[in-house]
Enzyme design. Structure first.
Site, PDB file in Angstrom:
ATOM      1  N   SER A   1      -6.888  -0.862   0.451  1.00  0.00           N
ATOM      2  CA  SER A   1      -5.820  -1.782  -0.776  1.00  0.00           C
ATOM      3  C   SER A   1      -5.539  -0.933  -2.011  1.00  0.00           C
ATOM      4  O   SER A   1      -4.466  -1.346  -2.723  1.00  0.00           O
ATOM      5  CB  SER A   1      -6.548  -3.067  -1.158  1.00  0.00           C
TER       6      SER A   1
ATOM      7  N   LYS B   1      -1.815  -0.706  -2.586  1.00  0.00           N
ATOM      8  CA  LYS B   1      -0.965  -1.816  -3.270  1.00  0.00           C
ATOM      9  C   LYS B   1      -0.641  -1.130  -4.703  1.00  0.00           C
ATOM     10  O   LYS B   1       0.404  -1.719  -5.359  1.00  0.00           O
ATOM     11  CB  LYS B   1      -1.646  -3.001  -3.492  1.00  0.00           C
TER      12      LYS B   1
ATOM     13  N   SER C   1      -5.734  -8.716  -4.668  1.00  0.00           N
ATOM     14  CA  SER C   1      -5.268  -7.999  -3.507  1.00  0.00           C
ATOM     15  C   SER C   1      -4.771  -8.873  -2.303  1.00  0.00           C
ATOM     16  O   SER C   1      -5.320  -8.604  -1.106  1.00  0.00           O
ATOM     17  CB  SER C   1      -6.575  -7.276  -3.119  1.00  0.00           C
TER      18      SER C   1
END
Length: 393
Positions: free
Chosen positions: A64, A67, A119
């Protein structure tokens, strides 16, 4: 005129293109901090100098941490008050989620909070479809941004970071991406937020999100950035902190003790590479009639200070090289530049002006106009005005 244009071209690169400063990495200058990561990096956000790197160019899965790119691309290409609709392909996305309902609408700004604090993979897909027209279209924007800011060991296949072949980055690239993103005030504000509430159109209660980044609560001065985990990438973390006006960002990939390792890495940076003021704005240059056009700071170890050199490069025969009388206009008194070098490597360049002439304002990292490629801001606009005046018929 040819020499003047050549000078302008070489000068614009170190002043405006990120990472302009920080070409001299600090690897090997001082023994680095111990950590358990497969790959790690530490960067000074202002200068872009990588202060520590452990297998920093090794291409790995990043979970993640993806992101970070998703957020900055969405901020730069989207409108924060736009309503983002949750489609069937974004609804109930596997992995971490903020549990958006099918057909639900939420502002892009709140969606970004859900993306970075919790997330949310559902938020990542919804954002990508809204901003990029499709997830595939958004991924093209992600890779274009990676190319623009010089991430040479990164390739993105999705906006959320779920394990996919061909989706990878490195600790060094993620450090540079984070330093770039933290210059955007919207991104900076979101990732520093510990708790956020957002309207919930389907329930009587609001969404309430606590940031998964425990560094915000564990480390003094912490102000970002993002956690990550998948079964193949393992634990990944990017954190940032600010002390005494200096912001650092640390990256670890596949690190089972990341909270403690990040504290040690950040401590290492603050203790060994503090920002040193090399020049002040409008500081007279000794034995000349010129002054500096902006200030300059750089992270330096004590042992490096003697190795930093400054070279004054003046424009010569400027009037004789052109019949354009405007080149003698004292209100546009660009006189040259000072190159800063550390052990023979260029780490920065600042313009110098004739005393009493017009000096464009310094760039401001908090400028909401920041975006697009690198740090082009209000200073760049003023600089373009100078060039237009100098070069107009």
């Amino acid at each position: 005129m040819r020499k003047l244009m050549k000078f302008m071209a070489c000068m614009l690169v170190p002043l405006f293109l990120f990472p302009s400063f920080g070409l001299a990495e600090a690897q090997g200058t001082i023994p680095g901090p111990s950590n358990h990561a497969q790959s790690a990096a530490l960067i000074d956000v202002t200068s872009g100098r990588i202060l520590y790197s452990k297998d920093g160019d090794k291409e790995l899965r990043i979970a993640s941490l993806t992101k970070i790119m998703t957020a900055i691309v969405a901020i730069e290409h989207g409108k924060l008050d736009d309503k983002v609709k949750v489609t069937s392909s974004a609804f109930a996305k596997e992995g971490s989620s903020i549990y958006l309902k099918l057909g639900e609408e939420m502002t892009l700004e709140n969606m970004l909070y859900g993306l970075m604090l919790r997330s949310g993979n559902d938020a990542a897909s919804a954002i990508a479809e809204h901003v990029g027209g499709s997830e595939e279209g958004f991924v093209l924007l992600m890779n274009k941004k990676a190319e623009q800011i010089g991430l040479t060991h990164s390739h993105f296949m999705n906006p959320h970071g779920l394990d996919t072949d061909g989706h990878y980055s490195t600790a060094n690239d993620l450090a540079r991406l984070t330093a770039y993103a933290l210059k955007n005030p919207v991104f900076k504000r979101i990732v520093a937020t510990e708790n956020k509430s957002a309207p919930n159109p389907n329930e009587s209660w609001d969404y309430s999100w606590q940031n998964k980044n425990k560094m915000l609560r564990l480390y003094e001065g912490a102000d970002g950035v993002k956690t990550g985990y998948t079964k193949k990438a393992f634990r990944c973390l990017v954190s940032s902190a600010t002390r005494n006006g200096q912001q650092l960002a640390a990256v670890t990939l596949n690190d089972g003790d990341d909270w403690n390792d990040h504290a040690r890495m950040l401590d290492f940076g603050f203790e060994n590479f503090p920002l040193v003021e090399i020049a002040k704005k409008e500081q007279p240059v000794q034995n000349t009639d010129v002054v500096t056009g902006r200030g300059f700071t750089y992270p330096l170890a004590k042992s490096e200070k003697a190795s930093l050199t400054k070279k004054l490069i003046l424009l010569e025969n400027r009037v004789h090289e052109s019949s354009d009388a405007k080149l003698t206009d004292p209100s546009f008194g660009l006189a040259g530049r000072i190159d800063m070098q550390l052990e023979g490597k260029l780490v920065g360049s600042i313009p110098v002006y004739r005393k009493g002439s017009y000096i464009p304002p310094e760039p401001k990292s908090e400028d909401p106009a920041l975006g697009g490629i690198s740090e082009i801001s209000s200073w760049a606009s003023a600089w373009r005005a100078v060039l237009s005046h100098l070069l107009s018929p």
